[in-house]
Design an enzyme around this catalytic site. Sequence first.
Site, PDB file in Angstrom:
ATOM      1  N   ASP A   1      35.763  73.377  62.939  1.00 15.10           N
ATOM      2  CA  ASP A   1      36.867  72.480  62.632  1.00 15.10           C
ATOM      3  C   ASP A   1      36.792  72.344  61.116  1.00 15.10           C
ATOM      4  O   ASP A   1      35.705  72.123  60.568  1.00 15.10           O
ATOM      5  CB  ASP A   1      36.647  71.120  63.297  1.00 15.10           C
ATOM      6  CG  ASP A   1      37.836  70.192  63.088  1.00 15.10           C
ATOM      7  OD1 ASP A   1      38.481  69.836  64.075  1.00 15.10           O
ATOM      8  OD2 ASP A   1      38.097  69.813  61.911  1.00 15.10           O
ATOM      9  N   SER A   2      37.913  72.459  60.415  1.00 13.11           N
ATOM     10  CA  SER A   2      37.807  72.564  58.952  1.00 13.11           C
ATOM     11  C   SER A   2      37.280  71.296  58.300  1.00 13.11           C
ATOM     12  O   SER A   2      36.906  71.305  57.132  1.00 13.11           O
ATOM     13  CB  SER A   2      39.146  72.968  58.335  1.00 13.11           C
ATOM     14  OG  SER A   2      40.021  71.880  58.282  1.00 13.11           O
ATOM     15  N   SER A   3      37.221  70.200  59.047  1.00 12.14           N
ATOM     16  CA  SER A   3      36.621  68.997  58.452  1.00 12.14           C
ATOM     17  C   SER A   3      35.137  69.215  58.174  1.00 12.14           C
ATOM     18  O   SER A   3      34.527  68.458  57.429  1.00 12.14           O
ATOM     19  CB  SER A   3      36.846  67.773  59.346  1.00 12.14           C
ATOM     20  OG  SER A   3      36.529  68.091  60.673  1.00 12.14           O
TER      21      SER A   3
ATOM     22  N   THR B   1      43.708  73.054  59.102  1.00  8.39           N
ATOM     23  CA  THR B   1      44.586  72.512  58.058  1.00  8.39           C
ATOM     24  C   THR B   1      43.973  71.310  57.334  1.00  8.39           C
ATOM     25  O   THR B   1      44.362  71.002  56.208  1.00  8.39           O
ATOM     26  CB  THR B   1      45.939  72.076  58.655  1.00  8.39           C
ATOM     27  OG1 THR B   1      45.692  71.143  59.706  1.00  8.39           O
ATOM     28  CG2 THR B   1      46.708  73.255  59.193  1.00  8.39           C
TER      29      THR B   1
ATOM     30  N   THR C   1      42.578  74.608  64.247  1.00  6.03           N
ATOM     31  CA  THR C   1      43.397  74.424  65.460  1.00  6.03           C
ATOM     32  C   THR C   1      44.004  75.727  65.956  1.00  6.03           C
ATOM     33  O   THR C   1      44.164  75.929  67.159  1.00  6.03           O
ATOM     34  CB  THR C   1      44.525  73.404  65.148  1.00  6.03           C
ATOM     35  OG1 THR C   1      43.909  72.173  64.831  1.00  6.03           O
ATOM     36  CG2 THR C   1      45.459  73.212  66.317  1.00  6.03           C
TER      37      THR C   1
HETATM   38  N1  ASN Z   1      41.168  69.509  62.795  1.00  5.57           N
HETATM   39  C1  ASN Z   1      41.844  70.741  62.594  1.00  5.57           C
HETATM   40  C2  ASN Z   1      41.123  71.504  61.488  1.00  5.57           C
HETATM   41  O1  ASN Z   1      41.363  71.236  60.341  1.00  5.57           O
HETATM   42  C3  ASN Z   1      43.307  70.483  62.237  1.00  5.57           C
HETATM   43  C4  ASN Z   1      44.171  71.713  62.202  1.00  5.57           C
HETATM   44  O2  ASN Z   1      43.739  72.823  61.983  1.00  5.57           O
HETATM   45  N2  ASN Z   1      45.478  71.557  62.376  1.00  5.57           N
HETATM   46  O3  ASN Z   1      40.283  72.321  61.781  1.00  5.57           O
END
Ligand code: ASN
Length: 523
Positions: free
Chosen positions: A102-104, A134, A29
């Site tokens: 996106d970290s997912s 995150t 993000t």
């Molecule tokens: N979906 C985002 C990620 O993990 C969430 C974030 O970074 N706050 O890439």
Amino acid sequence: MPANGMGSNETPELCHPESRVLIIMTGGTICMQPTPDGLQPIGGFIANAMAPRPSFNDKSPSVPLEASKGSQKVVLDSLRTPPSTYSRHVRYGVMEFSPLLDSSSISSAGWTEIAQTVRENYRLFDGFVILHGTDSLSYTASALSFMMSDLGKPIILTGSQAPIFNLQSDAVDNLLGSLIIAGTFVIPEVCIFFHHNLYRGNRTTKNSAVNFDAFASPNCEPLAKMNGLGIDVNWSLILRPTRIAELEVAQHLDTAHVACIHIFPGIKPEMLDSVLRAPNLRGLVLRTFGMGNAPGGVDGSLTKVIKSAIDRGIIVVNVSQCLDGFVSPLYGPGTELGRAGVIFGYDLTTEAALTKLSYLMALPNLTIAEVKAKMSRSLRGEMTELKRPVFSHPGSSLETAIARLSVNESAFTALGCAIRDGHGETAKQILDSDDVGSNQPLLKHADYAGNTAVHLAAVGRAEILRELLSRGASVHVRNRANNTPLFLAERVEDNEECVRLLKEAGAHLWQNEAQIIGTDRAG
Ligand code: ASN
């Protein structure tokens, strides 16, 4: 001026020395912008997000930073922060993942790419900041902590809950704090810095999808806290290598053969059995109730399928669904699991348990018994181990007695005297008396010129140097003249043993130091 560079006026006057930090941007993000397909990571972070902000750019001329990407030499544009309260600038460059994620969507391949980028650039930077989403940040931090053995420099992961381009965002605080910590303190751990706290990465879990205070470290205090003006580092918690060895980076993690099951009331043994019979499964993390309990049932059929899997060579690790506390075979159902051969992960988080299992399974030649044994011990501070007892020292020397009063200047002075006079046994006694819970606060002390015990020993006290390094003293701390212990060691004649020991522990010369030594030798 002393010829070995220990004085504060050895190198050209630097009012505010610079540290060098490499930022590895993986996405998340922090760098996202709205698109018709939802928030998406956008490249060009240093130019778009950092250059326009005075806290990240003191407008000094950009210095090209040499770096390495996939074994190719690259030159990065750099920016510099204004001096921090620690009177240092942080000069940094950014290397971006392609594509940004996106970290997912991070996977073991992404962890390998981050780890290799750190390894290739290890000698060129004082510390590393990994920008990351995150959602899976705790998994990545845990994975990297296991992949890095004998780490000597800080690796700080951070991200944000809102994009840096938003008016209300946590991004600037998180990134600036991470840069300052990575450029100021030699905390040789893989950490997460988020919402004013520095955590040991493998102890964390994301506990809020929306709040800026998004991470918890329920079973380990923060390693440092950002207060109004400065940063309070809890040095007694910081782990350091305990042998003389250079950084080693594992190639990859085997996430393909592990699984995780969350126990719930009424879970069918057949469901668990079908997961445990997945082709080539080698390890399972079982998220149990409370202190490690799962439904026993009249015929114990859940335990039966678990026992049968363990008999087939599958490693089953028990961790709690509760954030706080630990698992233990205290209650009947837990005892039953223990008898079936389940490993109790004590206070491991699920993130740490899964990545640790994946790390151990990827190591060549480990037997199942060895993996099980390592799962029950702390490798990188990821689980609580009983503290070593504190011994008293009857009949100790005067220096030792002074040193034991408290960890302060007098103790460091006593150690400095012992090093100066080459009294190895006394130095060892002082260090032993400082070894409360194996934390060794004296190793972090420095004298008026910023010289640590390693700087002092590097100029010819090989025996004491070996002792300091085996206790995990850092070879990377620089004194006020910005010199490393290796630089001092290289400038002393007939000092090959100290030079060799420092290099074995991962020490390296910075470019300016190498130039000075080259000039010395030519002259
Ligand atoms: N979906 C985002 C990620 O993990 C969430 C974030 O970074 N706050 O890439």
